[in-house]
Design an enzyme around this catalytic site. Structure first.
Site, PDB file in Angstrom:
ATOM      1  N   THR A 221      37.582  35.116  40.172  1.00 45.70           N
ATOM      2  CA  THR A 221      37.999  34.244  39.225  1.00 45.70           C
ATOM      3  C   THR A 221      38.511  33.035  39.803  1.00 45.70           C
ATOM      4  OG1 THR A 221      38.640  35.796  37.646  1.00 45.70           O
ATOM      5  CG2 THR A 221      39.796  34.024  37.206  1.00 45.70           C
ATOM      6  N   ASP A 252      41.917  39.271  31.242  1.00 48.95           N
ATOM      7  CA  ASP A 252      43.079  38.571  31.022  1.00 48.95           C
ATOM      8  C   ASP A 252      43.040  36.751  31.104  1.00 48.95           C
ATOM      9  OD1 ASP A 252      42.681  38.726  33.956  1.00 48.95           O
ATOM     10  OD2 ASP A 252      44.263  37.535  34.015  1.00 48.95           O
ATOM     11  N   THR A 272      44.638  35.885  38.700  1.00 53.27           N
ATOM     12  CA  THR A 272      43.467  36.268  39.081  1.00 53.27           C
ATOM     13  C   THR A 272      43.829  37.790  39.709  1.00 53.27           C
ATOM     14  OG1 THR A 272      41.845  36.273  40.829  1.00 53.27           O
ATOM     15  CG2 THR A 272      43.879  35.153  41.290  1.00 53.27           C
ATOM     16  N   GLY A 273      43.128  38.619  39.382  1.00 55.99           N
ATOM     17  CA  GLY A 273      43.357  40.209  39.744  1.00 55.99           C
ATOM     18  C   GLY A 273      42.788  40.902  38.730  1.00 55.99           C
ATOM     19  N   GLY A 275      42.711  42.465  35.503  1.00 58.41           N
ATOM     20  CA  GLY A 275      42.757  41.709  34.391  1.00 58.41           C
ATOM     21  C   GLY A 275      43.502  42.688  33.193  1.00 58.41           C
TER      22      GLY A 275
END
Length: 361
Positions: A221, A252, A272-273, A275
């Site tokens: 992302t 997200d 970022t990660g 979601g």
């Protein structure tokens, strides 16, 4: 804010780790039970920062100099695009949109061209923008034909009374307002196709088209945060989502208060990660609330949310966070996070290797 000057690119030094690595492992970290030293910002006098995804940093022993340069150039190019907007009197919204557009056009990142495939071997893209001066926001989810979803998100913010448009309606809205449209094959890359085959069990391992070098994970992302000459904050985030995700899945990135948040007086943040966890934990909004209502500073608020709270919900990731004073922090609970920042005097710093951005810092 000082004048933006030269474009010197510098690589960031390894950051001190706030967690210990479990002996004999390479990927496992243990969050310390308590901290004796409060987290401090990574940098000060920052005017613009970008990220290319948590958990997607490179490893030195598996990365050629050419590939390292490509990632550094990608991040630096995004920072220069935003820098140009700020230098010429543009707003923080102008800067984050310009920076994210560059990352969306770069096939190395999981946004726009180079986005991952869903379970039907198609691309569905999400993006959002938020303006700190009045907390106006716009987002799109599940678009399939917009070249630059971040620009579509900005159009939603500025030309509608809504915050989030999804699917065919969002694509049609963008096209009616003059944004370039593309067919699905525009987003295609060989590396992402191999990731899909691996996820479906039809390929033993994902290999890039460049001869088997390490390919960062599909969590790449992208996002940007900025503060302009009027001290107004802005944030933007864009993604292709998760490889082999269910059709219609939304993470997200287009959710205000989860993947993106900006409010003057507190923070501009892009996440970022994992979601679903960032949505459940209201990640970026909680950082702002800890600052506004809890009296926390930027670094401790961002650390608490990303490193202490979200992993307890079952997911890891990171954020880039910036305030109007130029304090910048990039905490993450995942291994590494591709990111970079621009200071008021024009210095560009990029961090692409794991050891330049250690986990749980």
């Amino acid at each position: 804010m000082g004048a933006l000057l030269g474009d010197t690119v510098a690589t960031g030094p390894a950051a001190p780790s706030a967690a210990r690595t479990v002996a004999g492992t390479t990927n496992t970290t243990v969050r310390p039970a308590s901290r004796t030293v409060s987290p401090r910002p990574d940098a000060r006098r920052v005017v613009l920062a970008v990220h290319g995804g948590a958990g997607s940093a490179l490893k030195r022993d598996r990365t050629s100099p050419e590939r390292e340069r490509a990632y550094r150039d990608g991040l630096a190019g995004a920072l220069r695009a935003g820098q140009h907007k700020l230098r010429t009197g543009g707003s923080s919204v102008d800067a984050v949109e310009a920076a994210v557009r560059v990352l969306e056009d770069d096939p190395l990142f999981n946004a726009g061209r180079g986005a991952v495939f869903n379970e039907d071997a198609a691309h569905e893209l999400d993006a959002s923008v938020m303006r700190g001066s009045d907390q106006a926001a716009g987002a799109v989810a599940g678009v399939r034909h917009v070249r630059n979803p971040v620009s579509a998100a900005r159009l939603v913010m500025e030309k509608t009374r809504h915050v989030l448009l999804a699917g065919e309606g969002a694509d049609d809205f963008a096209a009616r307002n003059g944004l370039p449209t593309v067919t699905q094959d525009y987003y295609w890359t060989e590396a992402r196709w191999q990731e899909l085959l691996k996820a479906k069990g039809r390929s033993k391992r994902a290999r890039s088209a460049s001869g088997g070098e390490e390919e960062p994970g599909a969590r790449g992302t992208v996002g940007a945060v900025a503060v302009d000459g009027r001290k107004d904050l802005a944030a933007a985030t864009s993604t292709g989502g998760l490889v082999n995700k269910m059709v219609g899945r939304v993470g997200d990135s287009p959710v205000v208060g989860a993947g993106t948040y900006a409010k003057n007086g507190t923070v501009a943040a892009s996440a970022t990660g994992a979601g679903e966890v960032f949505i459940r934990g209201a990640a970026t909004g909680t950082i702002s609330h800890l600052i506004e209502f809890g009296g926390r500073d930027l670094a401790s608020a961002a650390y608490e949310v990303v490193v202490e709270r979200l992993p307890e919900l079952g997911g890891t990731g990171g954020v880039i966070a910036l305030n109007a004073r130029g304090d910048f922090d990039a905490p993450h609970s995942s291994e590494g996070m591709l990111h970079g920042y621009l200071t008021a005097d024009g210095k560009i710093v990029t961090k692409v290797f794991y050891d330049e951005s250690l986990p749980n810092r």
